[in-house]
Design an enzyme around this catalytic site. Structure first.
Site, PDB file in Angstrom:
ATOM      1  CG  ASP A  32     -16.307  -1.402  13.474  1.00  0.00           C
ATOM      2  OD1 ASP A  32     -15.881  -0.621  12.614  1.00  0.00           O
ATOM      3  OD2 ASP A  32     -15.847  -2.542  13.625  1.00  0.00           O
ATOM      4  CD  GLU A  51      -1.804  -2.451   1.294  1.00  0.00           C
ATOM      5  OE1 GLU A  51      -0.639  -2.741   1.650  1.00  0.00           O
ATOM      6  OE2 GLU A  51      -2.697  -3.313   1.140  1.00  0.00           O
TER       7      GLU A  51
HETATM    8 MN    MN Z   1      -2.946  -5.320   1.496  1.00  0.00          MN
END
Ligand code: MN
Length: 428
Positions: A249, A201
């Site tokens: 969440d 990433e």
């Molecule tokens: Mn990943």
């Protein structure tokens, strides 16, 4: 403008950030953050800490677009381009941070909500590598403070989980990790993106940043952005579990307590006057960071199924996760339903999706409801998919099997009827 400081300075120049210069207690800062979801603010002087607290910096598509330096309408294209063409970042000669005492109590970490299982870090990226070093993964994980050196980390069965399993299979008892907090929005967005396993990433972030990302290697061979405000070197135990949760969440509801792996922190590094990023769980930053990359992915999938996609939104009412609205230029009857099928395939957590014609402004919930009211018939235009894999975040889904019922609403005009009949008077 490749780091958090540069972006905060830009926000200051625009008068787009609320600056608290007077000393505040950490509880006051967190109370403000909880009571003002979406507020962009910085607390310059937190009593008892030598760190500042920033919040809200990723809380809208406009903010993310400004950080990347593009228009909001170009976000999906930029994300898809970055995921298609990741660009390996360069290594910095030295890091902008220096070593501090490895003690989590020195960081301004607190409970966001009174019933939280403990003080939580919710804005940290975790980077790790496969045993042979060939695969790197960077992802955002909530981490609950257990004591001065240990955290409980929530790991869902995705890429970091897979790296843990690979480390276990190679005979290791722990997985070395790098943790970074206080990052440019591009890095956080990339770490939230569904890049395939094997793609770092960091390389997605670097493409988003036009090649501006530099990394520093920590003593355990993991990598963090060289200009992270805070970096930590540690390991995930593959043996030790602790209770993690409750935690609020994405849906704004409390997630349950689970046995989760323990992270041990060995080293802490900080920049001078470091800025801690407090990211409100269930707030706009959480929703935008989770939702935007999946909007981009849905857009790409729908574009492969119907001739023209105008726009895609994971709507705030659906927590930017469970509900999608898609606008298309319909060319044939059936395009709407094909668009819905493509959207469900692209985002497995998607529960309800609405497809509308391109004259509908999908950022306006009333306009979308108007399309359902005037262009939709339940017996003809509704798709029902029972027993599909759903989202663990949806309290109404079957909590044992995590299956859910998905509904697709085709609220596009039928091609066979006169177009005029379906246009809002005065819309041209
Ligand atoms: Mn990943």
């Amino acid at each position: 403008m490749g780091d958090l400081r540069g972006f905060l300075n830009e926000l200051r120049r625009r008068g787009a950030i609320r600056e608290f210069k007077e000393p505040v207690a950490i509880e006051e800062a967190y109370r403000f953050i909880r009571s003002n979801p979406g507020a962009v603010a910085i607390f310059e002087d937190v009593r008892g800490y030598d760190l500042k607290i920033a919040t809200g910096i990723c809380g809208s598509r406009e903010l993310i677009a400004a950080a990347i330096g593009i228009e909001p309408a170009a976000l999906h294209g930029a994300l898809n381009e970055a995921m298609r063409n990741p660009l390996e970042p360069g290594e910095a000669n030295s890091a902008a941070f220096s070593e501090a005492e490895p003690d989590l109590s020195h960081l301004p970490i607190a409970r966001y909500y009174p019933r939280d299982g403990g003080p939580y870090i919710s804005s940290a990226i975790v980077s790790a590598k496969s045993p042979d070093g060939s695969i790197e993964n960077v992802s955002i994980h909530r981490m609950m403070v257990l004591d001065r050196r240990r955290l409980a980390i929530r790991i869902v069965p995705r890429h970091l989980f897979r790296l843990c399993e690979m480390a276990r299979a190679s005979g290791s008892r722990s997985l070395p990790i790098g943790v970074a907090i206080g990052l440019h929005p591009s890095v956080l967005l990339a770490a939230s993106s569904p890049a395939p396993f094997g793609v770092s990433e960091y390389a997605v972030a670097n493409r988003l940043m036009g090649g501006g990302l530099r990394l520093a290697e920590l003593g355990n061979s993991t990598r963090v952005p060289f200009d992270a405000e805070i970096a930590m070197e540690g390991e995930i135990s593959l043996e030790e579990l602790e209770d993690e949760g409750p935690f609020v969440d994405l849906t704004g509801t409390y997630d349950i307590v689970r046995r989760q792996p323990v992270v041990r922190i060995d080293k802490v590094y900080k920049r001078d006057g470091a800025i801690y990023h407090a990211l409100l769980p269930g707030g706009p930053e959480h929703a935008i960071l989770m939702g935007l990359p999946y909007e981009a992915r849905i857009r790409e999938a729908v574009a492969a199924a119907v001739p023209t996609v105008k726009d895609v939104r994971l709507t705030p009412g659906g927590c930017c996760w469970l509900h999608a609205v898609i606008s298309i230029e319909k060319q044939a009857d059936g395009d709407g339903k094909n668009a819905l099928l493509a959207a469900f395939a692209a985002h497995p957590s998607l529960k309800h999706a609405v497809v509308v014609d391109s004259d509908i402004d999908i950022s306006d919930p009333a306009a979308v409801e108007w399309a359902i009211a005037t262009r939709f018939q339940g017996d003809r235009d509704l798709i029902i998919i029972r027993g599909a894999r759903g989202s663990s975040l949806d309290p109404s889904a079957d909590q044992e099997s995590l299956t859910t019922t998905k509904l697709g609403f085709d609220a596009t005009r039928p091609m066979s009827k006169p177009r005029d009949k379906f246009l809002r008077a005065g819309s041209g």
